[in-house]
Design a protein around this motif. Structure first.
Motif, mmCIF file in Angstrom:
data_model
loop_
_atom_site.group_PDB
_atom_site.id
_atom_site.type_symbol
_atom_site.label_atom_id
_atom_site.label_comp_id
_atom_site.label_asym_id
_atom_site.label_seq_id
_atom_site.Cartn_x
_atom_site.Cartn_y
_atom_site.Cartn_z
ATOM 1 N N THR A 198 10.906 -41.244 10.207
ATOM 2 C CA THR A 198 10.292 -41.564 8.524
ATOM 3 C C THR A 198 10.778 -40.471 7.794
ATOM 4 O O THR A 198 10.707 -39.945 8.236
ATOM 5 C CB THR A 198 8.581 -42.158 8.493
ATOM 6 O OG1 THR A 198 7.965 -40.881 9.270
ATOM 7 C CG2 THR A 198 8.288 -43.637 8.854
ATOM 8 N N SER A 256 12.221 -53.160 14.105
ATOM 9 C CA SER A 256 12.894 -53.011 13.156
ATOM 10 C C SER A 256 13.626 -54.628 13.372
ATOM 11 O O SER A 256 15.139 -53.740 14.058
ATOM 12 C CB SER A 256 12.561 -52.688 11.648
ATOM 13 O OG SER A 256 13.438 -52.742 10.955
ATOM 14 N N ASP A 257 13.832 -54.988 12.135
ATOM 15 C CA ASP A 257 15.837 -55.838 11.964
ATOM 16 C C ASP A 257 16.360 -54.942 10.655
ATOM 17 O O ASP A 257 17.790 -55.309 11.182
ATOM 18 C CB ASP A 257 15.562 -57.238 12.234
ATOM 19 C CG ASP A 257 15.195 -58.476 13.024
ATOM 20 O OD1 ASP A 257 15.374 -57.876 14.306
ATOM 21 O OD2 ASP A 257 14.221 -59.088 12.579
ATOM 22 N N ASP A 258 16.036 -54.106 10.838
ATOM 23 C CA ASP A 258 16.522 -53.416 9.836
ATOM 24 C C ASP A 258 16.093 -52.324 9.339
ATOM 25 O O ASP A 258 14.988 -51.895 8.509
ATOM 26 C CB ASP A 258 16.491 -54.040 7.857
ATOM 27 C CG ASP A 258 17.456 -53.028 6.993
ATOM 28 O OD1 ASP A 258 18.195 -52.416 7.026
ATOM 29 O OD2 ASP A 258 18.156 -53.946 6.176
ATOM 30 N N VAL A 259 16.178 -51.109 10.307
ATOM 31 C CA VAL A 259 15.506 -50.030 10.338
ATOM 32 C C VAL A 259 15.526 -48.773 9.531
ATOM 33 O O VAL A 259 14.718 -47.966 9.137
ATOM 34 C CB VAL A 259 16.233 -49.288 11.886
ATOM 35 C CG1 VAL A 259 15.914 -49.589 13.171
ATOM 36 C CG2 VAL A 259 18.047 -49.063 11.452
ATOM 37 N N ALA A 269 16.022 -49.788 6.090
ATOM 38 C CA ALA A 269 15.833 -50.036 4.718
ATOM 39 C C ALA A 269 14.454 -49.778 5.067
ATOM 40 O O ALA A 269 12.976 -49.744 4.330
ATOM 41 C CB ALA A 269 15.355 -52.023 5.045
ATOM 42 N N GLU A 270 13.390 -50.591 6.575
ATOM 43 C CA GLU A 270 12.085 -50.258 6.983
ATOM 44 C C GLU A 270 11.638 -48.780 7.023
ATOM 45 O O GLU A 270 10.399 -48.330 6.415
ATOM 46 C CB GLU A 270 11.762 -50.587 8.136
ATOM 47 C CG GLU A 270 10.515 -51.200 8.837
ATOM 48 C CD GLU A 270 9.853 -51.537 8.006
ATOM 49 O OE1 GLU A 270 8.637 -52.132 7.936
ATOM 50 O OE2 GLU A 270 10.047 -52.926 7.471
ATOM 51 N N LYS A 309 10.717 -48.338 3.288
ATOM 52 C CA LYS A 309 9.497 -48.223 2.762
ATOM 53 C C LYS A 309 8.161 -47.460 2.616
ATOM 54 O O LYS A 309 7.391 -47.999 2.372
ATOM 55 C CB LYS A 309 9.305 -49.913 3.249
ATOM 56 C CG LYS A 309 10.190 -51.043 2.450
ATOM 57 C CD LYS A 309 10.054 -52.632 3.175
ATOM 58 C CE LYS A 309 9.858 -52.383 4.439
ATOM 59 N NZ LYS A 309 9.765 -53.745 4.924
ATOM 60 N N GLN A 310 8.365 -46.761 3.499
ATOM 61 C CA GLN A 310 7.486 -46.215 4.337
ATOM 62 C C GLN A 310 7.119 -44.943 3.490
ATOM 63 O O GLN A 310 8.237 -44.329 3.109
ATOM 64 C CB GLN A 310 7.180 -45.322 5.780
ATOM 65 C CG GLN A 310 7.323 -46.450 6.910
ATOM 66 C CD GLN A 310 7.036 -47.777 6.769
ATOM 67 O OE1 GLN A 310 6.210 -47.992 6.329
ATOM 68 N NE2 GLN A 310 7.600 -49.665 7.025
ATOM 69 N N ILE A 346 11.263 -45.672 13.026
ATOM 70 C CA ILE A 346 11.312 -47.473 13.310
ATOM 71 C C ILE A 346 12.668 -46.648 13.802
ATOM 72 O O ILE A 346 13.485 -46.544 14.311
ATOM 73 C CB ILE A 346 12.297 -48.149 11.280
ATOM 74 C CG1 ILE A 346 10.861 -47.168 10.093
ATOM 75 C CG2 ILE A 346 11.962 -49.000 11.476
ATOM 76 C CD1 ILE A 346 10.075 -47.579 10.881
ATOM 77 N N ARG A 382 15.348 -53.233 16.712
ATOM 78 C CA ARG A 382 14.488 -54.533 17.930
ATOM 79 C C ARG A 382 15.635 -54.506 18.629
ATOM 80 O O ARG A 382 15.547 -54.680 20.525
ATOM 81 C CB ARG A 382 14.429 -55.537 16.778
ATOM 82 C CG ARG A 382 12.931 -56.775 18.237
ATOM 83 C CD ARG A 382 12.809 -57.557 16.837
ATOM 84 N NE ARG A 382 12.247 -57.615 15.934
ATOM 85 C CZ ARG A 382 10.927 -56.890 15.406
ATOM 86 N NH1 ARG A 382 9.893 -57.006 16.050
ATOM 87 N NH2 ARG A 382 10.226 -56.723 14.200
#
Length: 307
Positions: A96, A122-125, A127-128, A131-132, A203, A206
């Protein structure tokens, strides 16, 4: 002195590296930094990606070496580090944007030698990670880290930060095991000041080739192998903790033998489990060594032998 040395171990991770490199580039804060990439004998285009992507970055080193496993690669980078702290980064994980800055602040404020942060899959590191925004995390000081490690276990790679002087003083990760996630916190627990934080720092993807988590035999074996090596090399660990370590390792071996190998109570695994319940042992390294035989016929990854 440089504030943070990023040690990034790489082995055939080309499909995952772009988000990881983006995460490194996004690290906020005015701290000084260096990047040490350790290519552990990749056969894909990982090194070419690093060279191309880091053009224009300051303080970048790329160390290429013969494949030796994650622990050995981590030590190669860690021993070369010149920063006050080492931020280990696996090549498929994404930090992050605030992770390094906030963990650096926590390490200094609480005078820590090792800090473990929160991480999620996450399935989309990418994008995740983007967001943080919550960087408010609190710190928990681990008052008796060796006891805590033996009772509950500790592990982590990209989610951790370690003081460079401590890393070098303790000899880095255990080079006798393939994975470094467990041996670094164990070795720090024996001599340093440790903490944990609920700050979300990492992140992870997965689904990734080669990830060893949970019930993977290499990880389960590694937890006990690390403890055997640690007690072998530190025989003056208090008796109470030695006994507790034997119980934990014997219980882990018997659980695996019963569940995965369908062994009975007439097996050596159960015998060792019973022996571990007796409050008569003073030195338990050799007993723990015996529990490792549970995994003799499992596919365990070890560092390649040289010479």
């Amino acid at each position: 002195m440089i504030d943070i040395s990023y040690v990034i171990t790489v082995y055939n991770k080309a499909p995952y590296m772009e988000p990881m490199l983006n995460g490194l580039e996004r690290q906020s804060g005015d701290f000084s930094r260096e990047y040490i990439f350790v290519d552990d004998g990749s056969t894909d285009n990982s090194v070419e990606m690093i060279r191309e992507r880091t053009k224009g970055w300051d303080n970048v080193r790329i160390i290429t070496r013969e494949n030796g496993g994650i622990s050995v690669a981590t030590n190669t980078g860690g021993f070369a580090a010149s920063g006050e702290f080492i931020k280990i980064v696996d090549a498929d994980d994404v930090l992050t944007s605030y992770a390094s800055r906030r963990m650096l602040e926590m390490m200094r404020e609480h005078k820590l030698d090792h800090l473990s942060a929160k991480w999620v899959l996450s399935d989309d590191v990418e994008a995740e990670a983007l967001k943080q925004e919550d960087e408010s995390g609190s710190v928990h000081i681990i008052n008796d880290p060796l006891r805590e490690f033996i009772k509950r276990g500790m592990a982590g790679s990209t989610s951790t930060m370690v003081r460079t002087s401590m890393f070098k003083e303790m000899g880095g990760a255990d080079p006798e095991v393939f994975v470094q996630d467990v041996s670094i916190p164990l070795r720090v627990a024996g001599r340093g000041r440790m903490g944990s934080t609920d700050l979300l720092a990492v992140i992870g993807p997965r689904d990734v080739d080669g990830r060893m988590m949970g019930a993977h035999p290499t990880m389960v074996y590694t937890m006990s192998a690390n403890m055997y090596h640690f007690l072998r090399d530190n025989p003056d660990v208090p008796t109470q903790l030695q006994r507790l370590a034997f119980k934990r390792c014997a219980g882990r071996a018997w659980k695996w033998a019963k569940r995965e190998q369908k062994k009975s109570m007439f097996s050596k695994d159960f015998y060792l489990y019973l022996m571990a319940q007796l409050p008569i042992w003073y030195k338990t390294a050799n007993w723990i060594k015996e529990t490792l035989h549970t995994w003799d016929n499992e596919e365990i990854r070890h560092p390649p032998k040289r010479g």
